[in-house]
Design a protein around this motif. Sequence first.
Motif, PDB file in Angstrom:
ATOM      1  N   ALA A   1     -22.869   0.389  12.914  1.00 21.09           N
ATOM      2  CA  ALA A   1     -22.163   0.202  11.642  1.00 21.09           C
ATOM      3  C   ALA A   1     -21.710   1.560  11.099  1.00 21.09           C
ATOM      4  O   ALA A   1     -22.540   2.421  10.801  1.00 21.09           O
ATOM      5  N   PHE A   2     -20.375   1.740  11.004  1.00 20.10           N
ATOM      6  CA  PHE A   2     -19.809   3.012  10.550  1.00 20.10           C
ATOM      7  C   PHE A   2     -18.895   2.769   9.356  1.00 20.10           C
ATOM      8  O   PHE A   2     -18.058   1.863   9.381  1.00 20.10           O
ATOM      9  N   ASN A   3     -19.019   3.617   8.337  1.00 19.50           N
ATOM     10  CA  ASN A   3     -18.195   3.464   7.139  1.00 19.50           C
ATOM     11  C   ASN A   3     -17.001   4.402   7.112  1.00 19.50           C
ATOM     12  O   ASN A   3     -16.267   4.451   6.119  1.00 19.50           O
ATOM     13  N   ASP A   4     -16.771   5.157   8.206  1.00 20.22           N
ATOM     14  CA  ASP A   4     -15.743   6.184   8.174  1.00 20.22           C
ATOM     15  C   ASP A   4     -14.915   6.249   9.461  1.00 20.22           C
ATOM     16  O   ASP A   4     -14.382   7.292   9.802  1.00 20.22           O
ATOM     17  N   LEU A   5     -14.825   5.135  10.163  1.00 21.70           N
ATOM     18  CA  LEU A   5     -13.981   5.073  11.359  1.00 21.70           C
ATOM     19  C   LEU A   5     -12.545   4.749  10.967  1.00 21.70           C
ATOM     20  O   LEU A   5     -12.296   3.910  10.110  1.00 21.70           O
ATOM     21  N   ALA A   6     -11.606   5.404  11.645  1.00 23.38           N
ATOM     22  CA  ALA A   6     -10.193   5.097  11.428  1.00 23.38           C
ATOM     23  C   ALA A   6      -9.455   5.278  12.745  1.00 23.38           C
ATOM     24  O   ALA A   6      -9.923   5.986  13.645  1.00 23.38           O
ATOM     25  N   ARG A   7      -8.316   4.617  12.858  1.00 22.63           N
ATOM     26  CA  ARG A   7      -7.477   4.809  14.036  1.00 22.63           C
ATOM     27  C   ARG A   7      -6.025   4.505  13.688  1.00 22.63           C
ATOM     28  O   ARG A   7      -5.756   3.769  12.729  1.00 22.63           O
ATOM     29  N   PRO A   8      -5.085   5.074  14.426  1.00 27.07           N
ATOM     30  CA  PRO A   8      -3.673   4.799  14.147  1.00 27.07           C
ATOM     31  C   PRO A   8      -3.352   3.324  14.284  1.00 27.07           C
ATOM     32  O   PRO A   8      -3.879   2.635  15.161  1.00 27.07           O
ATOM     33  N   ALA A   9      -2.461   2.845  13.423  1.00 25.54           N
ATOM     34  CA  ALA A   9      -2.069   1.441  13.464  1.00 25.54           C
ATOM     35  C   ALA A   9      -1.082   1.169  14.590  1.00 25.54           C
ATOM     36  O   ALA A   9      -0.972   0.037  15.060  1.00 25.54           O
ATOM     37  N   GLY A  10      -0.352   2.189  15.018  1.00 27.21           N
ATOM     38  CA  GLY A  10       0.591   2.030  16.106  1.00 27.21           C
ATOM     39  C   GLY A  10       1.883   1.357  15.683  1.00 27.21           C
ATOM     40  O   GLY A  10       2.083   0.998  14.523  1.00 27.21           O
ATOM     41  N   ALA A  11       2.757   1.145  16.653  1.00 22.57           N
ATOM     42  CA  ALA A  11       4.071   0.576  16.373  1.00 22.57           C
ATOM     43  C   ALA A  11       3.994  -0.864  15.905  1.00 22.57           C
ATOM     44  O   ALA A  11       4.800  -1.313  15.093  1.00 22.57           O
ATOM     45  N   SER A  12       3.009  -1.615  16.420  1.00 22.14           N
ATOM     46  CA  SER A  12       2.924  -3.037  16.064  1.00 22.14           C
ATOM     47  C   SER A  12       2.553  -3.249  14.607  1.00 22.14           C
ATOM     48  O   SER A  12       2.813  -4.306  14.038  1.00 22.14           O
ATOM     49  N   LEU A  13       1.909  -2.247  13.988  1.00 23.15           N
ATOM     50  CA  LEU A  13       1.529  -2.333  12.575  1.00 23.15           C
ATOM     51  C   LEU A  13       2.130  -1.150  11.808  1.00 23.15           C
ATOM     52  O   LEU A  13       1.494  -0.583  10.928  1.00 23.15           O
ATOM     53  N   SER A  14       3.357  -0.809  12.146  1.00 25.33           N
ATOM     54  CA  SER A  14       3.974   0.385  11.571  1.00 25.33           C
ATOM     55  C   SER A  14       4.189   0.282  10.068  1.00 25.33           C
ATOM     56  O   SER A  14       4.293   1.298   9.379  1.00 25.33           O
ATOM     57  N   ASN A  15       4.254  -0.944   9.538  1.00 26.13           N
ATOM     58  CA  ASN A  15       4.465  -1.131   8.108  1.00 26.13           C
ATOM     59  C   ASN A  15       3.207  -1.650   7.421  1.00 26.13           C
ATOM     60  O   ASN A  15       3.269  -2.239   6.354  1.00 26.13           O
ATOM     61  N   ALA A  16       2.059  -1.421   8.061  1.00 25.62           N
ATOM     62  CA  ALA A  16       0.803  -1.995   7.568  1.00 25.62           C
ATOM     63  C   ALA A  16      -0.207  -0.920   7.203  1.00 25.62           C
ATOM     64  O   ALA A  16      -0.144   0.213   7.683  1.00 25.62           O
ATOM     65  N   PHE A  17      -1.140  -1.302   6.344  1.00 27.98           N
ATOM     66  CA  PHE A  17      -2.348  -0.534   6.087  1.00 27.98           C
ATOM     67  C   PHE A  17      -3.495  -1.528   6.143  1.00 27.98           C
ATOM     68  O   PHE A  17      -3.599  -2.418   5.295  1.00 27.98           O
TER      69      PHE A  17
ATOM     70  N   ALA B   1       0.850  -1.193   0.000  1.00 31.37           N
ATOM     71  CA  ALA B   1       0.000   0.000   0.000  1.00 31.37           C
ATOM     72  C   ALA B   1       0.884   1.241   0.000  1.00 31.37           C
ATOM     73  O   ALA B   1       1.825   1.341   0.800  1.00 31.37           O
ATOM     74  N   HIS B   2       0.596   2.161  -0.903  1.00 29.25           N
ATOM     75  CA  HIS B   2       1.346   3.413  -0.989  1.00 29.25           C
ATOM     76  C   HIS B   2       0.452   4.521  -0.447  1.00 29.25           C
ATOM     77  O   HIS B   2      -0.585   4.836  -1.030  1.00 29.25           O
ATOM     78  N   TYR B   3       0.858   5.103   0.681  1.00 28.18           N
ATOM     79  CA  TYR B   3       0.037   6.146   1.305  1.00 28.18           C
ATOM     80  C   TYR B   3       0.912   7.325   1.713  1.00 28.18           C
ATOM     81  O   TYR B   3       1.901   7.158   2.434  1.00 28.18           O
ATOM     82  N   ASN B   4       0.537   8.508   1.252  1.00 30.06           N
ATOM     83  CA  ASN B   4       1.161   9.747   1.707  1.00 30.06           C
ATOM     84  C   ASN B   4       2.685   9.717   1.553  1.00 30.06           C
ATOM     85  O   ASN B   4       3.434  10.156   2.437  1.00 30.06           O
ATOM     86  N   GLY B   5       3.149   9.141   0.436  1.00 28.71           N
ATOM     87  CA  GLY B   5       4.577   9.080   0.164  1.00 28.71           C
ATOM     88  C   GLY B   5       5.310   7.942   0.831  1.00 28.71           C
ATOM     89  O   GLY B   5       6.531   7.810   0.687  1.00 28.71           O
ATOM     90  N   THR B   6       4.587   7.078   1.556  1.00 30.12           N
ATOM     91  CA  THR B   6       5.199   5.957   2.263  1.00 30.12           C
ATOM     92  C   THR B   6       4.761   4.645   1.627  1.00 30.12           C
ATOM     93  O   THR B   6       3.585   4.480   1.272  1.00 30.12           O
ATOM     94  N   THR B   7       5.701   3.717   1.478  1.00 28.50           N
ATOM     95  CA  THR B   7       5.394   2.391   0.945  1.00 28.50           C
ATOM     96  C   THR B   7       5.278   1.410   2.104  1.00 28.50           C
ATOM     97  O   THR B   7       6.218   1.242   2.882  1.00 28.50           O
ATOM     98  N   LEU B   8       4.115   0.775   2.221  1.00 22.94           N
ATOM     99  CA  LEU B   8       3.815  -0.147   3.314  1.00 22.94           C
ATOM    100  C   LEU B   8       3.602  -1.538   2.729  1.00 22.94           C
ATOM    101  O   LEU B   8       2.653  -1.758   1.968  1.00 22.94           O
ATOM    102  N   THR B   9       4.465  -2.472   3.066  1.00 20.58           N
ATOM    103  CA  THR B   9       4.426  -3.795   2.427  1.00 20.58           C
ATOM    104  C   THR B   9       3.425  -4.748   3.069  1.00 20.58           C
ATOM    105  O   THR B   9       3.199  -5.835   2.553  1.00 20.58           O
ATOM    106  N   ASP B  10       2.826  -4.350   4.199  1.00 17.56           N
ATOM    107  CA  ASP B  10       1.897  -5.239   4.897  1.00 17.56           C
ATOM    108  C   ASP B  10       0.471  -4.707   4.818  1.00 17.56           C
ATOM    109  O   ASP B  10      -0.169  -4.419   5.838  1.00 17.56           O
ATOM    110  N   GLY B  11      -0.051  -4.573   3.614  1.00 19.44           N
ATOM    111  CA  GLY B  11      -1.431  -4.154   3.432  1.00 19.44           C
ATOM    112  C   GLY B  11      -2.354  -5.357   3.408  1.00 19.44           C
ATOM    113  O   GLY B  11      -2.000  -6.417   2.898  1.00 19.44           O
TER     114      GLY B  11
END
Length: 256
Positions: free
Chosen positions: A205-221, A118-128
């Motif tokens: 049921a919400f279609n627009d909830l988000a939260r930080p992935a944190g350190a444990s998922l730092s390379n994930a989306f 996943a490519h987000y905001n200039g960052t490449t995340l290999t664990d999408g």
Amino acid sequence: MDSLALLGANGIFGVGLFLKDCGSLCAANTTTMYYDCAGPNAFAETALELASQVSNPAELFAQDNNGAILTLPTAPDTGAPAASGSLIFEIGMQTNNVLTASVTTVPADGATAGNFTAHYNGTTLTDGFFDSGSSGVFFNDTAITACPSGELAGGYCCPGAASSVFEVPFTVTITSSQGVSFTVGTVIGNAEFLFSQSGSAGLQAFNDLARPAGASLSNAFDFGVPFFFGKSVLTAFEQRSTPNGSVPYLAYQKSQ
């Protein structure tokens, strides 16, 4: 998960890309997935052969066993009391499981097994990954305001003021293991506002909830359940065949 009454179900049915729980990774390495118990208070992480790992339940079907499709209706931006969809087994063989979208092929083994880039905001995340078991879309972006800790929505994202849903758009580019890319667009709402409305209205049921992935998922989306609303999301199992190319793969298309 404290009780069946609070859960609102008799159990949770998990369907992933792989026929066994964590495949060759857990067969060859000690992991936190399985433990060997030598006594009441003596246990340690252990490797576990494929035959003893928990099976994908759909692996045991005599037919309709090459994948699954989860279809959910659209949900309003301010939430809904519930969302009733369908879990369809088999891909590409019946009128209700034909795939018309491009597939996102993912590795079957190795460090990134089951994940896409996943490519987000200039960052490449290999664990999408897609995960209907995640309550929100999980990713790290310090520019998006977090909800106050200790409050009802603590840990989620709270862009704007809590007096409205105040949605913020964002886009992510997904790249399959075969190099095919496409862009996904969605929005983030103010979780503090959403949760403050949910009590009296019984919204779940919400279609627009988000939260930080944190350190444990730092390379994930993590595309959680908000991503699934209004879509049919397909999971093609490893070691099976479908009319749509190499497995395992993920795909999504607009709900019928």
